[in-house]
Design an enzyme around this catalytic site. Structure first.
Site, PDB file in Angstrom:
ATOM      1  N   LYS A 119       2.422   9.938   8.386  1.00 28.11           N
ATOM      2  CA  LYS A 119       1.658   9.532   9.577  1.00 28.11           C
ATOM      3  C   LYS A 119       2.176  10.072  10.919  1.00 28.11           C
ATOM      4  O   LYS A 119       1.798  11.164  11.327  1.00 28.11           O
ATOM      5  CB  LYS A 119       1.523   8.013   9.605  1.00 28.11           C
ATOM      6  CG  LYS A 119       0.624   7.517   8.455  1.00 28.11           C
ATOM      7  CD  LYS A 119       0.067   6.136   8.697  1.00 28.11           C
ATOM      8  CE  LYS A 119      -1.078   5.831   7.748  1.00 28.11           C
ATOM      9  NZ  LYS A 119      -0.709   5.188   6.515  1.00 28.11           N
ATOM     10  N   PHE A 160       0.860  -1.191   0.000  1.00 24.07           N
ATOM     11  CA  PHE A 160       0.000   0.000   0.000  1.00 24.07           C
ATOM     12  C   PHE A 160       0.889   1.232   0.000  1.00 24.07           C
ATOM     13  O   PHE A 160       1.691   1.429   0.905  1.00 24.07           O
ATOM     14  CB  PHE A 160      -0.933   0.043   1.219  1.00 24.07           C
ATOM     15  CG  PHE A 160      -1.876   1.220   1.175  1.00 24.07           C
ATOM     16  CD1 PHE A 160      -3.065   1.152   0.457  1.00 24.07           C
ATOM     17  CD2 PHE A 160      -1.559   2.417   1.811  1.00 24.07           C
ATOM     18  CE1 PHE A 160      -3.922   2.258   0.373  1.00 24.07           C
ATOM     19  CE2 PHE A 160      -2.407   3.521   1.735  1.00 24.07           C
ATOM     20  CZ  PHE A 160      -3.594   3.433   1.023  1.00 24.07           C
ATOM     21  N   ASP A 206       9.186   2.793   1.907  1.00 29.02           N
ATOM     22  CA  ASP A 206       8.008   3.529   2.363  1.00 29.02           C
ATOM     23  C   ASP A 206       7.862   3.243   3.855  1.00 29.02           C
ATOM     24  O   ASP A 206       7.413   2.172   4.249  1.00 29.02           O
ATOM     25  CB  ASP A 206       6.792   3.055   1.551  1.00 29.02           C
ATOM     26  CG  ASP A 206       5.485   3.708   2.015  1.00 29.02           C
ATOM     27  OD1 ASP A 206       5.457   4.265   3.128  1.00 29.02           O
ATOM     28  OD2 ASP A 206       4.501   3.629   1.254  1.00 29.02           O
TER      29      ASP A 206
HETATM   30  C1  LIG Z   1      -0.992   5.444   5.067  1.00 24.96           C
HETATM   31  C2  LIG Z   1       0.060   5.020   4.123  1.00 24.96           C
HETATM   32  C3  LIG Z   1       0.282   5.706   2.922  1.00 24.96           C
HETATM   33  C4  LIG Z   1      -0.580   6.869   2.494  1.00 24.96           C
HETATM   34  O1  LIG Z   1      -0.492   7.962   3.357  1.00 24.96           O
HETATM   35  P1  LIG Z   1      -1.599   9.132   3.301  1.00 24.96           P
HETATM   36  O2  LIG Z   1      -1.072  10.146   4.269  1.00 24.96           O
HETATM   37  O3  LIG Z   1      -2.902   8.526   3.679  1.00 24.96           O
HETATM   38  O4  LIG Z   1      -1.603   9.628   1.906  1.00 24.96           O
HETATM   39  C5  LIG Z   1       1.311   5.286   2.112  1.00 24.96           C
HETATM   40  N1  LIG Z   1       2.087   4.248   2.451  1.00 24.96           N
HETATM   41  C6  LIG Z   1       1.910   3.558   3.601  1.00 24.96           C
HETATM   42  C7  LIG Z   1       2.820   2.418   3.942  1.00 24.96           C
HETATM   43  C8  LIG Z   1       0.879   3.902   4.464  1.00 24.96           C
HETATM   44  O5  LIG Z   1       0.674   3.199   5.584  1.00 24.96           O
END
Ligand SMILES: *Cc1c(COP(=O)(O)O)cnc(C)c1O
Length: 393
Positions: free
Chosen positions: A252, A138, A223
Site C-alpha cells: 500500500k 484480511f 502483515d
Molecule cells: C490491502 C491489504 C492486503 C492486500 O493487498 P493488495 O495490494 O490489495 O493485494 C493484504 N493485507 C492487508 C492487511 C491489507 O490491508
C-alpha cells in the site's frame, strides 16, 4: 466523452468486481482531488492507504519521472540501483536483514506463506506445516493469502482452499493457546485489522503471541500492508508493541501510488529462500522502487511525529461527534463506530456528494488520509463530516 458514456463503457468492458462510487476523479494535489466537473474533494482515503505522501507530491513525481526516462525495467537477472537503495533503506529503518520485492500486498503475503513453509520443512519436516492466523483478518485475494483471510464472506464460491491454515480469535489468549498446537510453525497477523473494522491487537495479546513464538521457535509474521510505512506514527506498527517479528509484509503506502510490495526477513529467515525458490517478473521494478525511495526519504521522524499529532487531533474531533460511539486505531488509521440506525455506507455516500472521500471497514467509517494532509485539509474534511452528520439527526 461524458461521464454517462464512460460509465457505459466501463460496464461493457471492465469486469464487474467493484461497486464503484459515481465519481470520475481527474487529478489530485496533496489531500485534495478534482473530479470531472472541476469540483474539489478532500481525500480521507488516499486510495486505500496508498498515496502516503499525497497526490502529485513534487519529490515523488521527480523521482518517478526521472527514473522512467532513464530505465523502466530489466529482469531481476540483472542489478539495478533503485532496488538496492530501497532494500538498504528498509533494512536500516526496521532492523530486518533482507527484502524480497513483490508488486502488491497479496503477493507479499504469498511469499511470506511460502517462506514459512520452507522454514518448517527445513527445520521441522513431517512435524510442522501449519500457519496460525486470526479470525476476521484480511491478507489478500490470491489463493494462499485468501486461505489465510479469516472472513467467510471472501471465501464464498472459491474453495477448496489451502490446507494447513488455522484460526484463533483476536485478543483471546485462551483461543490463541488452544489453536497453537504442535503443528503450528508460524503465526501471521495484522497489528490492527484494517478491512476487519480497524480492530487493534491488544498489547497483552501481542505479548502472549511473542512469548509463544520465542518459546517454541514459531515464526512471528506481521502483515503491515495497511499499518506500515508510517501510518500509525511509527514506521512499523509493531514498534508500538516492542516486539521483534521474524517477517514483515509491506505494500500500500510504500510506493506512494505505484504498485510495490515488500517482504522483510529477520535474521532467522534471511537465508531461507534461495535461487529459484521464488521470483517475480515485475518485482523490484526500477520506477516503483524510485517512487518508494522518495517515500522512504520523506517518512522521517518529523513526519512520524506529525502523523501522531494529526491522528490525535482527528481522533479528538471524531470523539466529539455525538453520532460516533467509539474511535479505534492509531495515528492516521482510525475507525469510527456509529450510533444505532446510522449506516456507514449512507454516511460515506452523502460525504461524497458534499466533497469528502471516506472509506468504510465492516460497520465502521475508516479514516486513512495521506500522511502529509495539511491541517486546513483535515479541518475542511471534518467540517463536511460534521455537516453530513446533521442530516442524520
Ligand atoms: C490491502 C491489504 C492486503 C492486500 O493487498 P493488495 O495490494 O490489495 O493485494 C493484504 N493485507 C492487508 C492487511 C491489507 O490491508
Amino acid at each position: 466523452m461524458t461521464f454517462e458514456q464512460l460509465r457505459g463503457k466501463d460496464a461493457a468492458h471492465i469486469a464487474g468486481t467493484y461497486a464503484r462510487q459515481q465519481t470520475l476523479i481527474e487529478s489530485g494535489v496533496g489531500a485534495t482531488l478534482t473530479d470531472a466537473q472541476g469540483k474539489e474533494l478532500i481525500d480521507f482515503s488516499s486510495g486505500i492507504g496508498v498515496v502516503s505522501v499525497g497526490h502529485a507530491n513534487p519529490a515523488w513525481v521527480r523521482a518517478v519521472t526521472e527514473q522512467a526516462a532513464k530505465l523502466a525495467h530489466v529482469s531481476n537477472l540483472y542489478y539495478t540501483r533503485p532496488m538496492i537503495e530501497l532494500a538498504e533503506k528498509l533494512c536500516a529503518r526496521t532492523g530486518m536483514s533482507r527484502v524480497f520485492f513483490s508488486n502488491s500486498g497479496t503477493e507479499a503475503n504469498e511469499c511470506a506463506i511460502k517462506t514459512a513453509r520452507k522454514y518448517m520443512s527445513d527445520h521441522y519436516p513431517n512435524e510442522r506445516s501449519e500457519i496460525l492466523c486470526l479470525a476476521n483478518s484480511f491478507h489478500g485475494r490470491t489463493m494462499a493469502s485468501l486461505s489465510a483471510t479469516g472472513q467467510p464472506q471472501y471465501h464464498k464460491h472459491f474453495g477448496p482452499f489451502l490446507t494447513g491454515i488455522a484460526f484463533a480469535e483476536i485478543n483471546d489468549i485462551a483461543s490463541l493457546r488452544k489453536k497453537c498446537t504442535g503443528k503450528v510453525g508460524a503465526i501471521l497477523l495484522e497489528c490492527i485489522q484494517g478491512e476487519g473494522g480497524v480492530i487493534p491487537v491488544e498489547p497483552d495479546y501481542m505479548a502472549a503471541v511473542a512469548a509463544l513464538c520465542a518459546e517454541r521457535d514459531i515464526l512471528l509474521m506481521v502483515d503491515e500492508i495497511q499499518t506500515g510505512v508510517g501510518r500509525t506514527g511509527k514506521f512499523l506498527c509493531i514498534e508500538h508493541y516492542g516486539v521483534k517479528p521474524d517477517l514483515v509484509t509491506l505494500a500500500k503506502g510504500l510506493g506512494g501510488g505505484l504498485p510495490i510490495g515488500a517482504v522483510l526477513f529477520g535474521e532467522k529467515l534471511a537465508a531461507t529462500l534461495g535461487p529459484g525458490d521464488h521470483g517475480s517478473t515485475f518485482g523490484a521494478n526500477p520506477i516503483c522502487c524510485a517512487g518508494a525511495n522518495a517515500v522512504m526519504d520523506m517518512i522521517d521522524d518529523a513526519l512520524l511525529a506529525e502523523v501522531t499529532h494529526k491522528g490525535d487531533y482527528l481522533r479528538e474531533k471524531l470523539e466529539s461527534i455525538p453520532e460516533i460511539t467509539e474511535v479505534s486505531g492509531k495515528g492516521l488509521m482510525l475507525g469510527a463506530a456509529l450510533a444505532d440506525g446510522i449506516k456507514n455506507s449512507d454516511v460515506t455516500a452523502v460525504c461524497l456528494e458534499r466533497g469528502l472521500l471516506l472509506l468504510t471497514a465492516k460497520d465502521r467509517l475508516r479514516f486513512l488520509p495521506p500522511l502529509t494532509i495539511t491541517k486546513a485539509e483535515l479541518d475542511a474534511g471534518l467540517d463536511i463530516l460534521t455537516q453530513v452528520f446533521k442530516t442524520f439527526q
